[in-house]
Design a protein around this motif. Structure first.
Motif, PDB file in Angstrom:
ATOM      1  N   SER A 138       6.197  -1.746   7.086  1.00  0.00           N
ATOM      2  CA  SER A 138       5.743  -0.520   7.746  1.00  0.00           C
ATOM      3  C   SER A 138       6.658  -0.078   8.884  1.00  0.00           C
ATOM      4  CB  SER A 138       4.337  -0.714   8.313  1.00  0.00           C
ATOM      5  OG  SER A 138       3.433  -1.092   7.289  1.00  0.00           O
TER       6      SER A 138
ATOM      7  N   TYR B 218      -2.118   7.320   8.971  1.00  0.00           N
ATOM      8  CA  TYR B 218      -1.239   6.693   7.982  1.00  0.00           C
ATOM      9  C   TYR B 218      -0.643   7.766   7.071  1.00  0.00           C
ATOM     10  CZ  TYR B 218      -3.629   2.353   9.295  1.00  0.00           C
ATOM     11  OH  TYR B 218      -4.140   1.295   9.990  1.00  0.00           O
TER      12      TYR B 218
ATOM     13  N   HIS C 255       0.873  -1.171   0.000  1.00  0.00           N
ATOM     14  CA  HIS C 255       0.000   0.000   0.000  1.00  0.00           C
ATOM     15  C   HIS C 255       0.912   1.223   0.000  1.00  0.00           C
ATOM     16  CE1 HIS C 255      -2.943   2.992   1.175  1.00  0.00           C
ATOM     17  NE2 HIS C 255      -3.912   2.090   1.062  1.00  0.00           N
TER      18      HIS C 255
ATOM     19  N   SER D  48       1.400   2.976   3.870  1.00  0.00           N
ATOM     20  CA  SER D  48       1.351   1.940   4.905  1.00  0.00           C
ATOM     21  C   SER D  48       2.282   2.254   6.071  1.00  0.00           C
ATOM     22  CB  SER D  48       1.710   0.579   4.307  1.00  0.00           C
ATOM     23  OG  SER D  48       2.959   0.619   3.645  1.00  0.00           O
TER      24      SER D  48
ATOM     25  N   HIS E 154       2.227  -3.670   7.904  1.00  0.00           N
ATOM     26  CA  HIS E 154       2.767  -4.964   7.507  1.00  0.00           C
ATOM     27  C   HIS E 154       4.263  -4.923   7.796  1.00  0.00           C
ATOM     28  CE1 HIS E 154       2.208  -8.754   5.389  1.00  0.00           C
ATOM     29  NE2 HIS E 154       3.281  -8.512   4.648  1.00  0.00           N
TER      30      HIS E 154
ATOM     31  N   ASN F 290       4.734   6.172   2.022  1.00  0.00           N
ATOM     32  CA  ASN F 290       5.985   5.428   2.189  1.00  0.00           C
ATOM     33  C   ASN F 290       7.206   6.282   1.838  1.00  0.00           C
ATOM     34  OD1 ASN F 290       4.144   3.397   2.654  1.00  0.00           O
ATOM     35  ND2 ASN F 290       4.535   2.313   0.739  1.00  0.00           N
TER      36      ASN F 290
ATOM     37  N   ARG G 293      -3.371  -1.515   7.909  1.00  0.00           N
ATOM     38  CA  ARG G 293      -2.433  -1.250   6.810  1.00  0.00           C
ATOM     39  C   ARG G 293      -0.993  -1.652   7.138  1.00  0.00           C
ATOM     40  NH1 ARG G 293      -3.527   4.702   4.250  1.00  0.00           N
ATOM     41  NH2 ARG G 293      -5.796   4.589   4.058  1.00  0.00           N
TER      42      ARG G 293
ATOM     43  N   ASN H  84       9.979  -1.546   0.751  1.00  0.00           N
ATOM     44  CA  ASN H  84       8.936  -0.732   0.122  1.00  0.00           C
ATOM     45  C   ASN H  84       9.198  -0.460  -1.353  1.00  0.00           C
ATOM     46  OD1 ASN H  84       6.860   0.357   2.274  1.00  0.00           O
ATOM     47  ND2 ASN H  84       8.868   0.268   3.285  1.00  0.00           N
TER      48      ASN H  84
END
Length: 284
Positions: A150, A230, A103, A106, A147, A233, A145, A267
């Motif tokens: 993150s 959130y 995402h 995230s 993971h 990234n 979100r 990422n």
């Protein structure tokens, strides 16, 4: 080393004299015949020079070659290990990307109150808070979100200061086994290695709104409600890169660099193409 005409003895052929030699072979004439041997290897087991000073000098050469041989073997082993490690990383990365869709937002930024400014670092985890209304009122928020790619950014602001002065206190990747969708208690634990706390001086140089902007109101700096939100990234990567430049301690700087590279890998961020920070503070 000139060994021509030097006397040697062989366990089987007896006394002989060296007639030829180079860096890889030696020819010795014995009473009945001439023989070729590998140089200097044969002198370790089968041949012996009669002259002690020559023998000592040759021992030095043999020892030097043995050291060089072991160094070559070690380098080859290290190359093989590195190849295996890189292959393993590629397979792990492919597996991760195959089973998890990244995402673009995230990452989590967390608002630490005074008590949490201490507990977040002593316990290395934060609590996502509880749901305020609806059927699930009172239950912990599920950070769905989050993971393994993150990170959680810890921020704070003095009650007397405006929102634009929100400082970054530290950051950590989520625990290696953490899956936000499966989190029932709202606790978000830190990674065993990738966790950084900033000093007060470092924190005073790192403002959250340098990187963050509210898409609906890009000119405003307001938090409103909730313990967390959130965010992009790329913004987290920008923050980690700036933390690297802030760290003066050698070990902490090295960890920050490793953290940054790990984060970018997780990422799918190309470090060379990372844009400059362009948060709300950069536009006023």
């Amino acid at each position: 080393m000139n060994l021509i005409n030097k006397k040697v003895t062989h366990k089987l052929f007896g006394m002989g004299s060296i007639v030829k030699h180079n860096d890889s072979s030696v020819e010795i004439h014995f009473a009945s015949e001439s023989k070729m041997f590998i140089f200097p290897d044969a002198f370790e087991k089968h041949l012996k020079l009669q002259d002690k000073s020559d023998a000592n000098l040759l021992d030095t050469i043999i020892q030097k070659r043995e050291i060089e041989r072991k160094e070559d073997e070690w380098k080859k082993e290290e190359e093989i290990k590195l190849q295996r490690k890189n292959q393993k990383l590629r397979l792990e990365h492919e597996k991760l990307m195959k089973h998890h869709k990244l995402h673009s937002e995230s990452q989590m930024v967390f608002w630490c109150d005074k008590e949490e400014q201490n507990s977040s670092f002593s316990e290395w985890q934060v609590f996502s808070g509880v749901i305020k209304s609806g059927n699930n009122k009172g239950k912990p928020n599920k950070p769905s979100r989050l993971h393994q790619n993150s990170a959680v950014l810890l921020t704070a602001i003095d009650s007397s200061m405006p929102e634009k002065d929100r400082r970054i206190l530290g950051v950590y990747m989520v625990n290696e086994e953490f899956f936000g969708k499966l989190c029932e208690d709202g606790n978000i634990p830190a990674h065993s290695k990738y966790r950084l706390q900033l000093t007060e001086q470092e924190s005073d140089q790192l403002f959250f709104w340098k990187y963050y902007q509210n898409e609906k109101s890009p000119e405003k700096m307001s938090w409103n409600t909730g313990k967390y939100r959130y965010f992009d990234n790329l913004w987290m990567a920008q923050i980690l890169l700036d933390i690297v430049s802030l760290k003066k301690d050698t070990k902490e700087r090295e960890l920050a660099q490793q953290f940054f590279k790990h984060f970018c890998k997780m990422n799918q961020i190309t470090i060379q193409e990372l844009p400059k920070p362009n948060g709300t503070l950069m536009r006023i």
